[in-house]
Every structure is written in C-alpha cells, then in structure tokens.
Design a protein around this motif. Structure first.
Motif, PDB file in Angstrom:
ATOM      1  N   PHE A   1      -5.755   3.087   3.015  1.00 41.48           N
ATOM      2  CA  PHE A   1      -4.771   2.056   3.384  1.00 41.48           C
ATOM      3  C   PHE A   1      -3.684   2.568   4.337  1.00 41.48           C
ATOM      4  O   PHE A   1      -2.596   2.011   4.389  1.00 41.48           O
ATOM      5  N   MET A   2      -4.009   3.632   5.103  1.00 37.54           N
ATOM      6  CA  MET A   2      -3.002   4.162   6.003  1.00 37.54           C
ATOM      7  C   MET A   2      -2.549   3.046   6.954  1.00 37.54           C
ATOM      8  O   MET A   2      -3.374   2.280   7.459  1.00 37.54           O
TER       9      MET A   2
ATOM     10  N   ALA B   1       0.868  -1.188   0.000  1.00 43.57           N
ATOM     11  CA  ALA B   1       0.000   0.000   0.000  1.00 43.57           C
ATOM     12  C   ALA B   1       0.897   1.227   0.000  1.00 43.57           C
ATOM     13  O   ALA B   1       1.639   1.460   0.951  1.00 43.57           O
ATOM     14  N   ILE B   2       0.854   1.976  -1.066  1.00 39.74           N
ATOM     15  CA  ILE B   2       1.771   3.103  -1.229  1.00 39.74           C
ATOM     16  C   ILE B   2       1.153   4.376  -0.644  1.00 39.74           C
ATOM     17  O   ILE B   2      -0.013   4.680  -0.925  1.00 39.74           O
ATOM     18  N   PRO B   3       1.904   5.107   0.193  1.00 36.57           N
ATOM     19  CA  PRO B   3       1.381   6.344   0.785  1.00 36.57           C
ATOM     20  C   PRO B   3       0.763   7.247  -0.289  1.00 36.57           C
ATOM     21  O   PRO B   3       1.313   7.388  -1.380  1.00 36.57           O
TER      22      PRO B   3
ATOM     23  N   THR C   1      -2.379   6.476  -1.082  1.00 38.53           N
ATOM     24  CA  THR C   1      -3.543   5.666  -1.423  1.00 38.53           C
ATOM     25  C   THR C   1      -4.578   5.806  -0.307  1.00 38.53           C
ATOM     26  O   THR C   1      -4.267   5.540   0.861  1.00 38.53           O
TER      27      THR C   1
END
Lengths: 337, 615
Positions: free
Chosen positions: B461-462, B454-456, B458
């Motif tokens: 999805f923190m 999960a890419i920051p 997104t």
C-alpha cells in the motif's frame, strides 16, 4: 526485513519526473534508489518525508511511503514518524532554503535529539521553485533576483551548523559524483541517529555552475578530497597530495617533496567523539585546501526514538496490563453507595 | 462574644481561600472540596492564580486564590463566596469583592501588622474601614497558634509556617461540620515520604478544628445539604487532566498508540505534563522545539499510524494553522486541543475566554474545513476529548477541541467510568483484498467520503501524500480545475457527513420557553444554573448548549427557530452568534457578550434574561 534482493526499480514510482532537464536532482533520486536497493530495506518499511522546494518533490518519485509536507517542517514531521514507529526507516529530503532558513529550528533540534532520520540536504545555494532568490547558503555578495546589488550577509556552512547542533553524522557529495553520493547515502542509512548528507547540487536555471569550481571534472581531483575511514588523506590527479597538521591548522603537502613521506599524512577517522578535526576538514572549501567529500563524521550515540521506546517499555514493564481505569483507581477516590 | 453558635441550613455554599501564592491555598481548597465530595457533596472548584510565579511576599500581585462550591445543584464554582479565608491584607484587599455582603471573612491577625498593611498598599492602619467591609469578621491568630502548636515538633520555622494553611482548613472543616478523616487520608498520600511533615500537618489541622469548637464565637456555622449522586467510585478531576485521559481512553478503544507533540503554553501545559507521566499506559510525548513542531510531530505520528494530538492555547493555534491545513489536505486524523485564554496576542495567559472560535473554524488558508468541538465542564473534557479522537480516527480529519482556562483548571467530582460504557473506535483501514480491486490512496467510502487508511509498514500500500492538490482518486498531483472543485467539495462533504454521527441538540429547561438561551463550551455551568433558577421562580426559559460546533447537530436550525426569542451568550464579541446566523438563513438572535477574562456572573445573566423576557 526479508531476504528478498531488491533492485533500484523496486524503489521507483510510476510518476513522471518533473524536474528541469539537466537538474542535479535527477541523478540524486536515481542514486538514492540504488542506495536503498543496496541497503535492502523493503519499500513498504521506508517513509520519505520532504518539505517544500524543488528537491522536496522527490518523495513522489519513490515507490515507498512518502509525505510531501509544508515548507521547512520536514524534520519535525520526520521526528514524529520515527518516534511513533522506530521500525520504519525514515529519510528526509530538503533543500538549503527549506532546511536552513524556514526549517532551521527543526534542523538543529532533530540533530540535537539525534532522531534516527537520514537527511539529504540538497544544496544549490538558491531558491529554485520561487525562481531565483538568494538562500542561507548563498555566498556573500551573491547577485540574485532578491539581491540585485549582492547579498550583505554570510552564508551557513551546513557542516558547521550540523556540528554546532551536536550532529553525529555528516557526509558530503557532489551531485555529478554518483559513486560518492551513493557511498554517503548508504553510510547514512546504516548510521543509527540523525545523519546529514549534503549534496552540492546544480540548479541549471537559476544558479548554473555554482559548484563548478569543485565539481568540474577537469579540476575535481585537485580541488576535492575523498575521505575514507582509516585511510590516508590523499588527493590530486596522481593521489600524491595529502593533508598534514601544521600547528592548529591543516596544510596541503605533496608526498615526496620537502621530505614529506606518506607517514606524515593524516589518517581519516570519522568516529572520534571530538569533532575538532571533522570541523576543520568540513570547512575546507576547495580553494586553499580541497573540499572534503565522503563521510566526514560518523559517531554512534543514543538515538531519541530508541530512548523514548526504551523508557516506555521500562515503565510499562512494571505493570504491563495496566489500563486507564487502573490508573484512576490508584488516585484519591471515594465511593458513593 | 456570644455563647451561641448559629446553624444555618443551606443547599450549597461557596468558600474562597486566599493568601500569598506560597501559602498553600490551592492545597487547602483542594482538600476541602475532596472532603466534601467524599461525604456526597457535588463540588466545583476554581483556582485564581497570578501569571507571576512568585511575586514579592505579601503584595497584591502575589495573591493566589482557590474557590470551592459544595452542596446540591452545583454547576459552577459560584459567583461570590459565603466565606473568605484571607491569610494577609493583600489577600483581603484583592478578594473582598468576591464575598457576599452578608458573608464571613476569616483572617490571620498575626499578618495584619503595619508592615503587612503597607505591602498591600493600605493608606491607613484600619484596612476594614478603608475597604468598607460589611461582612462578619472573624479574627484568628493563625500564625502564632501554628507556632505554639508545632513548638516541640523539631521542624524549623519555615517548615512550621508552611502548615498555616492546615490550620485554616481545620477551622473551615469545623465551620461546615466536615469530618477530618478523609483529609488525613489524603494528606497521608501526599506526604507519604515525609512523615514529620505529615504529622505536623495533621496536628495543625486538628488544632484548627478544635479551636473552632472552643471559641464559641458568634459565627454562623453551616449545615450543607449533600447531593444525590449516581452510585460509583468518584474522583475529582480538572479539565486539563480529563482531556489528557479522554485521549488515553480513545487510544484504548481504537488500539492506536497515543502520541502527543506539544510545546509548553499557559493554560494548556498540564495536558503535556499529564501525558508525559503516562508512559505507564504506553503514551509517547515529544516536547517539541516550538508550536509548529508540536503539531508537525503529531502529523508525522499520525501518518505513521498513531492516534496523534497536539495541545496548545490561542497563540499556539495561530502558529499551527498551516500545518492543520496540511492534515486537512492529506486527510490524516489529528486532534488539536486549544485551551482558550484571553487574547489577542499574549493577552491574559491565565484568564479565560472563548475568543478562538472563529480562528478554529476559519483560521487557515484555502477552503479548509475541520471539525470543531467544545467541552462544557471539567469532567466533560474527558468525553469530548474521546469524541474528538473518535471522529478524527474514523473520519480521517483534524478535529479541534476547544476548552478554556476556566474549565481546564476548574475541578468537579467525576464518576470513574467503566470503559464498556464507551463505544469502540473503528478507523477506516485498508483491507488486503483492496489491492486486487485496484486500491488508490484517495478512493473513499461512498457514503462517508472517508479515504481508506494505509499505515506505513503495510506491504503493497505504498503511497505518497502531500500538501499539493491531488487527484480525487489516484492522489497524483493535479492542477485540473474540475478536480480541484471536486476535491474542495469532497473535503467539505466529508465534514458535513459527521452531523449524522453526533448527538442531536438537546434543550433543557422549559420546552415552551419564552426565551431560549444558547451557549457553547465552558459557560455551561453558569448558563444552566441561571436557567434552572429562573424556572424554579416560574419563568419559562430553556437552554440549548453546544458541544458540537462544526458540523452543527442536524436539528440545530429546527430547534433554534422554535423559539421567539433567542439569546446567544459567549465570552467573546459574538463569534458563535455570527456562525449560527451564517449557517441558518433567517435566524434572528440577540447577544450577550463579556470579554473580561472572568467567568460569567450568574447575577448578571439572570438580570439580563429577565429583561429580555419583559421586552
């Protein structure tokens, strides 16, 4: 950024907060959540990066992207995050040991490069997580577990180090003063470039009351001065004391005494590129002159992350569709048929 | 002098250019190899330069060399040279040991004056006798001929003398019957902005060529067989550049922007230089304040969603080890390139070794498994850098790629690939629907054990990562004993699974061999040449060469146990042999180890293998 209105709750994670009861960090994390809500950056566009130490647990309590890294390296990791994706808002949380001892090199270089990262430097003048050794901000003579006869070394003054490393933003607050803390965090969040917010934080277990000389409610008004951009440098319970320049030094005076009028009092300007006045203000320690809190220095300058991005874009613009194969065919080649 | 010029037919030939580090020997050597490659030769080159940037002129410490191997069946820069060019007595003295006994030494008589001999610490005024030279000597007054050639050029004396290397190049091109057109073309690119220098270089080179034709010296000239290379467009490439470009290829194939965090270190800095230039391909480079910041900025960039790499050499790898452990723990993709040099400590910065293997495998606190790969030739660095990035991105793990000073600085001809020949790279991203399914940061693919990325930035999805041990699903901090065991096992299983995604170990040479030679990384060319040669001579020898070290190819134990005699050859004291014996119960191997900072000598390997087979 969207138009949604955020509240502090949006930035609070579901994790149980494990700091000691009475620790100054509790107030700091709550204040940070409030400051983030006011800044209005959506939680998923924020990354909170920390090193190791009590304060570095903070990312776990934030409902943002977070990374609790290794001792001293938060500034380097934050530099990587922000350079890779300048669209993210990046906060760094460090303690005095993490940031100024093991991480000292990365701290000065993130400032020199002016990477747009908001650095919260939680200064309790002690190593808490390792249970009570002196830190690089402990006062000379501090008696701790690792200095039973008192230290024989001078401390860093974080502001002085910041200016020495060509930092463009420095603010200071005391953990118990939630309003000034929030004001400093918001200003740091708005500043483009590396910003240092030093928060004098109380370690109730290993260094209790280390900041009480300036932090106690009883004395705070007389021993601190809250600097505000464009306003007169006034302090004291009755706001009748002020700062003037006496030769090359600052001096505290009382308005209405010895012919001093309000016009004689200095006006705070955090935005001058020259940092000599900021340096003098930041070095006041609450004894002869009041300790300065609030935003002391706030100067705009090109940021590293944007400059890197701009350079890539400028070079790329010459041939936006260039691929690796194109590059290879540009060089010295020969064909085997 | 005889009027006769002998022509000698050879499959391949080795030429060594040597002079002061300011004499332009690298350029002359490079041009010669490119000219040869352009007419279809296989090439392999290796520079031998001193650690000092500019030692005093004419002294032994300042000698710089460049060895070129051309022809057919060329896998290494060659043990010893057929022809040596020596621009001064110091170059002669330091390089004569690299020339075959029946070779040719071509030297500049103008720089063999008394003072030149003194600078090179000769005791007599006859350096040739003093060195006991058996080779054929070809004296050429290079300096004075260059001076007269450029007398009317308008260039100053210093600029004129800088063209000496082109005279030597021209002469060598005559000796090997190599056309000058390609050299002219290459010089035009190099000196496009300096027409007077270009003209002078071409004139001197041409004069050198004609001089060779005119002297009718009794020198053996050579006709070299050209190789039969695959069709395509070629360039010559050294290992460091190939490594850098392999990462760019992986960035193109994965769609993840490339980020390099690095700190200058010999012999890895050229990777930093190459990628710093590649803003034209969107690459971001941070030259960090130290080695630790190099890897840490890369880890930050990886967390932010980039294909992130750091490049270094042994001492730097030592400094990065704690941070690599963080990437293991946080399960983030990261490529670490270690261009190995002589150690320990500062060691031999410009020389080559394979002594970092166990550091790469085990040099971290805790049970900290990471993927370890090794590149075997200059051009193979491209493929292995691509593979390193692919594995890192698809398996969410740090990958350490070992190259070495020898292949990093050595060059070979390389067919420019069509990128369609390379597979796509597909990271294990989170998908929006996972949120409803109760996504957690350490939930993972049940087969590969890879967590979802999960890419920051997104939404939804923190999550928080960190170096503290985490719950195997939620990623909340956990000190639970069974969870720690489970996480330790999961991290190992994730790496072990990769054995299913890499090529099987191949055996080259005679499949029914009496002796299996085992090697890894940059020694491939030497081992392969020797195994080939022995098979030609009717000896039954095979080679198993490793590019994948952790995990090992799935068939490793089966292959190694098939042979009666196994010899593991490495430029260390037996690190890979130890690793193999630890991983494969009952395996018995003998060891061939050299730690001299120099490539293997083929003659020495050959002798050793024959002895082993006779035992």
């Amino acid at each position: 950024m969207d138009n949604k209105v955020y509240t502090a709750k949006d930035y609070k994670s579901d994790q149980y907060v494990r700091w000691c009861p009475g620790c100054g960090d509790h107030a700091i994390v709550t204040t940070l959540q409030k400051a983030m809500a006011e800044l209005g950056v959506p939680p998923h566009e924020i990354a909170v990066i920390s090193g190791i130490g009590c304060s570095s647990r903070l990312p776990y309590y934030m409902n943002t992207y977070g990374f609790h890294t290794i001792h001293g390296r938060a500034a380097a990791i934050a530099t990587g995050v922000k350079t890779a994706n300048p669209a993210l808002t990046v906060w760094q949380v460090s303690g005095d040991g993490d940031c100024l001892a093991i991480g000292g090199n990365h701290f000065i270089h993130i400032l020199r490069r002016n990477v747009d990262v908001n650095i919260l430097l939680l200064n309790n003048k002690i190593y808490g997580l390792t249970k009570g050794q002196y830190s690089p901000t402990s006062d000379r003579g501090a008696v701790t577990k690792s200095s039973p006869y008192g230290t024989v070394e001078d401390p860093f003054i974080p502001a002085e180090l910041t200016f020495g490393a060509r930092g463009h933003f420095f603010a200071r607050a005391i953990d118990v003063d939630l309003e000034v803390s929030k004001e400093c965090m918001i200003a740091a969040g708005r500043h483009k470039g590396a910003s240092v917010v030093e928060i004098l934080q109380n370690c109730v277990i290993f260094n209790d009351k280390i900041h009480s000389y300036v932090a106690d409610r009883e004395f705070r008004a007389d021993r601190t001065i809250h600097l505000r951009q464009g306003e007169k440098m006034l302090f004291g319970k009755n706001m009748d004391k002020g700062l003037v320049l006496d030769g090359y030094k600052l001096k505290a005076v009382t308005v209405g005494e010895n012919g001093v009028t309000i016009d004689d009092i200095l006006t705070h300007d955090a935005t001058t590129a020259n940092d000599i006045m900021h340096q003098m203000l930041a070095m006041m320690d609450g004894h002869e002159l009041p300790l300065a809190v609030g935003v002391i220095r706030n100067v705009e300058a090109p940021t590293y992350d944007q400059e890197v991005e701009a350079q890539v874009n400028a070079v790329r613009a010459k041939n936006p569709n260039k691929t690796l194969r194109d590059l290879l065919l540009e060089g010295d080649t020969w064909e085997v048929k | 002098m005889s009027e006769q010029t002998h022509v000698k037919d050879l499959e391949n030939v080795v030429v060594r250019f040597s002079g002061d580090s300011g004499d332009g020997m690298q350029l002359a050597g490079n041009l010669f190899s490119n000219i040869s490659a352009a007419i279809g030769d296989e090439i392999s080159t290796f520079p031998d330069y001193p650690a000092e940037i500019r030692a005093p002129q004419g002294t032994l410490g300042g000698v710089s060399g460049f060895q070129v191997h051309i022809g057919k069946g060329v896998y290494t820069p060659g043990d010893k040279a057929d022809v040596l060019v020596a621009m001064n007595p110091a170059a002669l003295k330091t390089n004569v040991k690299y020339v075959k006994a029946n070779g040719v030494i071509l030297f500049d008589t103008d720089s063999f004056e008394k003072s030149d001999l003194e600078k090179a610490a000769f005791k007599t005024d006859d350096p040739f006798t003093e060195l006991g030279i058996t080779q054929q000597l070809v004296p050429v007054a290079i300096t004075s001929m260059v001076k007269s050639s450029l007398a009317d050029s308008g260039l100053d004396n210093k600029a004129i003398l800088r063209c000496k290397n082109m005279f030597a190049l021209g002469l060598i091109c005559w000796l090997f019957d190599r056309p000058l057109e390609q050299a002219e073309h290459l010089l035009q690119n190099k000196f496009a902005k300096k027409p007077s220098v270009l003209e002078a270089n071409i004139k001197v080179m041409t004069d050198g060529y004609h001089y060779g034709g005119n002297i009718h010296a009794s020198v053996t000239t050579y006709h070299v067989e050209t190789g039969d290379a695959q069709k395509g467009i070629y360039t010559d490439i050294n290992g460091n550049r190939a490594t850098a470009l392999g990462l760019i290829a992986a960035s193109e194939k994965s769609g993840r922007p490339l980020f390099l965090g690095s700190y200058p270190i010999t012999p890895a800095s050229d990777i930093l230089h190459e990628l710093a230039k590649r803003k034209d391909l969107g690459v971001k480079v941070v030259q960090a304040e130290d080695e630790i910041a190099g890897v840490c900025t890369a880890i930050g960039a990886s967390f932010a969603g980039d294909l992130a790499a750091t490049s270094t050499s042994g001492p730097g790898l030592a400094l990065k080890s704690e941070a690599i452990g963080l990437a293991v723990m946080a399960e983030l993709p990261l490529v670490i390139i270690d261009v190995q040099r002589g150690g320990p400590s500062t060691g031999l910065p410009t020389k080559s070794e394979q002594t970092d293997l166990l550091q790469a495998l085990y040099g971290r606190n805790g049970e900290s498994p990471a993927v370890v790969l090794a590149a075997s030739t200059p051009s193979n660095c491209f493929d292995m850098a691509f593979q390193a990035a692919k594995i890192a991105l698809e398996h969410m793990t740090p990958v350490i790629l070992l190259t070495d000073a020898f292949i990093a600085n050595g060059s070979s001809a390389w067919r420019i690939p069509d990128m369609n020949e390379y597979p796509d790279i597909k990271p294990n991203y989170v998908k929006p629907e996972m949120l409803a399914e109760g996504w957690k940061p350490y939930k993972r693919d049940p087969e590969t054990h890879v967590r979802y990325w999960a890419i920051p930035g997104t939404e939804g999805f923190m999550h928080r990562l960190g170096g503290l041990e985490k719950d195997n699903v939620t990623s909340a901090i956990s000190t639970d004993p069974t969870n720690h065991q489970r996480m330790t096992d999961l991290r190992q299983a994730k790496i072990d699974y990769i054995a299913n995604c890499i090529p099987a170990l191949e055996v080259k040479g005679n499949p029914d061999a009496d002796l299996l030679v085992v090697g890894w990384g940059g020694t491939y060319g030497h081992l392969y040449s020797v195994v080939n040669e022995l098979n030609h001579e009717g000896k039954k020898v095979a080679l198993a060469h490793f590019n994948y070290i952790n995990p090992l190819p799935a068939n490793t134990a089966e292959v190694l146990k098939r042979y009666k005699k196994v010899v593991v050859c490495e430029q260390n004291n037996g690190q890979f042999a130890t690793q193999l014996c630890g991983k494969i119960p009952g395996l018995v191997v003998s060891r061939f180890n050299r730690v001299q900072g120099q490539p293997f000598m083929e003659s020495e390997l050959k002798e050793h293998f024959i002895k082993l087979m006779e035992e």
